[in-house]
Enzyme design. Structure first.
Site, short mmCIF file in Angstrom:
data_model
loop_
_atom_site.label_atom_id
_atom_site.label_comp_id
_atom_site.label_asym_id
_atom_site.label_seq_id
_atom_site.Cartn_x
_atom_site.Cartn_y
_atom_site.Cartn_z
N TYR A 194 12.55 4.66 -5.86
CA TYR A 194 13.30 4.63 -7.61
C TYR A 194 14.96 5.13 -6.43
O TYR A 194 16.36 4.39 -6.43
CB TYR A 194 13.24 5.23 -8.56
N HIS A 223 19.22 7.72 -11.87
CA HIS A 223 19.31 9.05 -10.97
C HIS A 223 20.02 9.38 -10.32
O HIS A 223 20.24 9.95 -9.21
CB HIS A 223 17.89 8.87 -10.20
N GLU A 284 17.06 10.59 -18.92
CA GLU A 284 15.25 9.89 -18.88
C GLU A 284 14.52 10.69 -19.48
O GLU A 284 13.13 10.70 -18.61
CB GLU A 284 15.57 9.89 -17.10
N ARG A 290 9.00 15.72 -15.77
CA ARG A 290 8.46 16.27 -17.28
C ARG A 290 8.47 18.03 -17.24
O ARG A 290 8.12 18.70 -17.94
CB ARG A 290 7.15 15.72 -18.11
#
Length: 342
Positions: A194, A223, A284, A290
């Site tokens: 990414y 990002h 996001e 997370r």
């Protein structure tokens, strides 16, 4: 209003992944290929996945609205052929549209495209048109590397991509430049692929003259722009060696960055280097990162906290990042909100 410009349906009902696994199996065994109509997901199932996940966190963190697209790592454009990608994109886009219908005050759809390695991008146009005209999508996600980590497509500045750009300009929609799963073991999907792609997309635009052909074209690099803010001096110097205009003139009328940067020093750097008008709030959430940061006790992806705590920003700056910039970069979103009196 707090608008999160980067959300994915990462919590979709398990039936979606099960159907996708059947589709992938059907690539080798056509008799096992499922029909799109065989996927059954009820409104109640969608409500449960959203209320208990994204919507709960949005309320806890003070976010009002999320631009919502299919799960990025699930796009997996390198799997199968165009027909496989086309069916998969249609299913995923419809689900995000259904979320926006069930929660119209909280989610607005953004579309994935049915890209496939080596296939002419103009094959994506019918899905793009459907998503804008029928689903009310306010933007698209564009994968600059459908090969999944092998970078077989031409640079984003190549005329290969122009059919998509022409449609973007016609509809006045931006594209988030977002790759999908890496199938190259050298590149971890979210930790390397990414961020590599974010940096690569920016450098491609620095090298080319795309925005001379499309002066109103807009890219959102997610990002936090990968390595771009951290190495801004390098990019300025390279542009100079390439005999390009200053970056403020060359790319910053067309390229924007989100705030999916998961620590305070990173957000502070982003807002030190990149002009406020080019920064859009995003988290996001329920995405790549997370967990809870043991140093702060808060979720890494609770990015609103970082913007609130950034001493470089005025209240006017925060309003721009949280709302005004996103409404400017996504005119169809702005029109949608104005129609609601917002």
């Amino acid at each position: 209003m707090i608008i999160d410009c980067h959300g994915h349906y990462t919590t979709a009902p398990k039936a979606l992944e099960a159907w996708r696994n059947q589709q992938i199996a059907g690539i080798k065994d056509p008799s096992a290929m499922p029909r799109a109509s065989s996927l059954k997901i009820s409104d109640d199932e969608i409500r449960e996945t959203i209320v208990n996940n994204q919507l709960r966190l949005m309320k806890e963190r003070g976010n009002d609205l999320t631009l919502f697209s299919p799960r990025a790592s699930f796009m997996a454009h390198h799997i199968g052929n165009f027909e496989v990608s086309s069916t998969w994109a249609a299913i995923c886009n419809e689900l995000c549209f259904r979320v926006s219908q069930l929660f119209p005050d909280n989610f607005v759809p953004v579309a994935m495209l049915p890209q496939s390695p080596g296939v002419d991008p103009k094959t994506c146009i019918p899905e793009l048109v459907k998503c804008v005209e029928q689903y009310g999508c306010v933007g698209i996600n564009l994968n600059p590397d459908p090969s999944g980590g092998h970078w077989k497509e031409p640079p984003l500045t190549d005329k290969w991509w122009y059919p998509i750009y022409e449609k973007m300009v016609e509809y006045d929609i931006p594209a988030m430049i977002h790759v999908s799963t890496s199938c190259n073991p050298a590149f971890h999907t979210t930790g390397a692929h990414y961020l590599n792609a974010d940096t690569t997309a920016f450098m491609q635009c620095v090298q080319g003259d795309l925005f001379k052909d499309f002066p109103t074209l807009r890219f959102l690099i997610p990002h936090g722009g990968g390595a771009v803010p951290y190495h801004w001096g390098r990019f300025r110097g390279l542009a100079q060696e390439l005999k390009k205009p200053l970056l403020t003139e060359h790319v910053l009328n067309n390229i924007f960055f989100d705030t999916c940067v998961y620590h305070q020093p990173g957000i502070d750097l982003l807002n030190t280097v990149i002009p406020v008008r080019n920064v859009l709030f995003a988290s996001e959430m329920i995405g790549a990162v997370r967990g809870i940061d043991p140093q702060t006790g808060h979720y890494y992806d609770d990015t609103k906290r970082y913007i609130d705590a950034c001493g470089l920003l005025s209240d006017e700056d925060r309003h721009a990042i949280f709302e005004a910039n996103t409404r400017r970069v996504f005119p169809r979103l702005d029109a949608r909100l104005k129609a609601k009196g917002l």
